[in-house]
Write a protein that holds these residues in place. Sequence first.
Motif, mmCIF file in Angstrom:
data_model
loop_
_atom_site.group_PDB
_atom_site.id
_atom_site.type_symbol
_atom_site.label_atom_id
_atom_site.label_comp_id
_atom_site.label_asym_id
_atom_site.label_seq_id
_atom_site.Cartn_x
_atom_site.Cartn_y
_atom_site.Cartn_z
ATOM 1 N N GLY A 31 15.552 104.980 117.031
ATOM 2 C CA GLY A 31 14.543 104.102 117.719
ATOM 3 C C GLY A 31 13.544 104.890 118.641
ATOM 4 N N ASP A 32 13.092 104.240 119.755
ATOM 5 C CA ASP A 32 11.899 104.580 120.352
ATOM 6 C C ASP A 32 12.259 105.990 120.825
ATOM 7 N N VAL A 34 11.643 109.120 123.514
ATOM 8 C CA VAL A 34 11.017 109.302 124.815
ATOM 9 C C VAL A 34 10.997 110.553 125.311
ATOM 10 N N GLU A 55 15.580 112.608 122.797
ATOM 11 C CA GLU A 55 15.975 111.570 123.563
ATOM 12 C C GLU A 55 15.250 110.048 123.254
ATOM 13 N N SER A 56 16.267 109.115 122.749
ATOM 14 C CA SER A 56 15.636 107.697 122.610
ATOM 15 C C SER A 56 15.951 107.105 123.796
ATOM 16 N N VAL A 57 15.365 105.972 123.658
ATOM 17 C CA VAL A 57 15.446 104.807 124.925
ATOM 18 C C VAL A 57 17.008 104.965 125.020
ATOM 19 N N LYS A 58 18.093 104.918 123.950
ATOM 20 C CA LYS A 58 19.326 104.507 123.921
ATOM 21 C C LYS A 58 20.248 105.665 124.199
ATOM 22 N N ALA A 59 19.811 106.985 123.830
ATOM 23 C CA ALA A 59 20.907 108.030 123.892
ATOM 24 C C ALA A 59 20.120 109.487 123.577
ATOM 25 N N ALA A 60 20.757 110.465 123.854
ATOM 26 C CA ALA A 60 20.286 111.778 123.394
ATOM 27 C C ALA A 60 20.938 112.150 122.318
ATOM 28 N N ARG B 22 18.295 94.520 114.511
ATOM 29 C CA ARG B 22 19.436 95.276 114.246
ATOM 30 C C ARG B 22 20.900 94.760 114.894
ATOM 31 N N GLN B 34 18.193 95.385 118.876
ATOM 32 C CA GLN B 34 16.622 95.197 119.061
ATOM 33 C C GLN B 34 16.087 94.722 117.802
ATOM 34 N N ILE B 39 12.677 98.809 121.337
ATOM 35 C CA ILE B 39 13.017 98.698 122.790
ATOM 36 C C ILE B 39 11.859 98.510 123.899
ATOM 37 N N ILE B 40 11.406 99.567 123.705
ATOM 38 C CA ILE B 40 10.289 99.733 124.806
ATOM 39 C C ILE B 40 9.199 98.717 124.624
ATOM 40 N N ARG B 292 11.634 115.538 132.848
ATOM 41 C CA ARG B 292 11.797 114.444 131.999
ATOM 42 C C ARG B 292 12.929 114.241 131.168
ATOM 43 N N ILE B 294 16.610 113.040 130.588
ATOM 44 C CA ILE B 294 17.452 111.799 130.978
ATOM 45 C C ILE B 294 18.629 111.925 131.554
ATOM 46 N N ARG B 296 22.106 110.765 131.669
ATOM 47 C CA ARG B 296 22.830 109.682 131.098
ATOM 48 C C ARG B 296 24.218 109.297 131.896
ATOM 49 N N GLY B 316 18.388 106.224 131.903
ATOM 50 C CA GLY B 316 17.582 105.860 130.806
ATOM 51 C C GLY B 316 16.027 105.992 131.300
ATOM 52 N N GLN B 317 15.232 105.899 130.170
ATOM 53 C CA GLN B 317 13.689 105.888 130.530
ATOM 54 C C GLN B 317 13.225 104.777 130.900
ATOM 55 N N ARG B 344 23.155 118.481 130.119
ATOM 56 C CA ARG B 344 23.443 119.531 128.896
ATOM 57 C C ARG B 344 23.463 120.883 129.455
#
Lengths: 121, 364
Positions: A31-32, A34, A55-60, B22, B34, B39-40, B292, B294, B296, B316-317, B344
């Motif tokens: 997906g997207d 980012v 990294e997507s919106v959902k997960a790394a 999906r 989505q 999603i964005i 940048r 993220i 989690r 999240g972003q 990480r």
Amino acid sequence: MKKYSDQHEWILIDGTTGTVGISDYAQSQLGDIVFTELPAVGKDISKGAEAAVVESVKAASEVYAPVSGKIIEINPDLEATPDLVNSSPETKGWFFKVELSNPSELDTLMDEAAYKTFIGA
Amino acid sequence: MITAPTLSSIPLDQLHRDLGARMVPFAGYDMPVQYPTGIIQEHRHVRQAAGLFDVSHMGAIFVPNNPAIELEKIFPTDLQELEIGHIKYSLLLNNQGGIEDDLLISRLEDGFLLVVNAGRKHHNLDFLRNALPSVDFVPLFDKAMVAFQGPKARTILSTLCTEASSMAFMTTKKTTILDYNVILSCSGYTGEDGFEFICGSDHAFHIVKTLLDHEDVKPIGLGARDSLRLEAGLCLYGHELDSKTSPIEASLAWAIGKRRRLEGKFAGAPRVLTELKDTPQRKRIGLIPESRSIPREGCSIHDAAGNPVGVVTSGGQSPVLGHPIAMGYITNNTSTKGLTVNIRDTHYPVKIAKLPFVPTQYKK
């Protein structure tokens, strides 16, 4: 010559260097996109080791090195426009270039036809 | 032979598939995460126009005859004073003051309506029946539930239901949309003005199809629902909230009714009232990283000396802000200067942020 790993990385070979990215199939599953975390230029990587993070919106997700070698270049465009991985996964959205240390590893990768069969396309 | 557990279908399952969704397993249901635009774009569409969410996996439980005094033995909300047609955000508490679920409680003319989280609905029903054996709890788990959210939702819905135009946030009424009976609430979990309605599944199909014909309306999946609630600084059960976390730790003291604080007769009251007075060991915070990368869920938070002082519960972003955002917990005596989050195995500086990250647009 372009080859694919079973972890959905592609590598485009030009002489003894290869350009690496993730497949169109992989980006569609993620997906997207980012953010991408790319390896340092000059770093030695081994086949199968974690080389980058996407990294997507959902997960790394990890991007694994499809071959061993030294990182010689990273894609500067991904910092400002990580969604190139979505819009142009197998050309403009490349991640890094690697100087191959063991070109025979390429034999363990799939060609495009085999990869398409692998993903059920 | 082991057979895989079968997933239940939500009433609008086929419609989502026809729209290119999906579908992913979530809380025992096959749910749309989505649609093709991603999603964005879905997220931004909700902030700019209007989005439809199928939330039929959530659970509605009807409690006939307004047993407010009985329900107050569990819930810390002012239910005796709750007027017909009004809604309160509430918490299902255990005797240790932990949160079993968060929910909305509506007062209808003939009883209370509880709307609970998908993954907790069967648990909650058992919990409530055990705790309050004299109260009748009627599950309405086969009903369709739809959320319609965004700055244009009110105007668009008003063309199908004139009453929607004047409803204030956190009010509810039994009415009709397209002549179908619905329980319509002015509520939602995106930070936007909007509505949620409960009705029969066939009726939901026709209402949703009609709304989707409008050029400003798009279907929105669970992915964007999660990023929207995170921008709005709202808790998600299983992430910010669990059976060990108290409402005070979660910065949800506002959900404890004024009279209830004085009387203290609700599940878990000793802990909740003590923490109200003395401050709890940890608190929920918003975080904005300076990088940048993220943060989690599960990433550890560290003080300036590198000591672990907390954990990220959602991250999240932010599609609206264009940078990462996160929520988590830190111990209450932590200096907020020099905080880092471990992503990480690298420590990235983070700043405490006020919640919500994106201002809410509720119509009061």
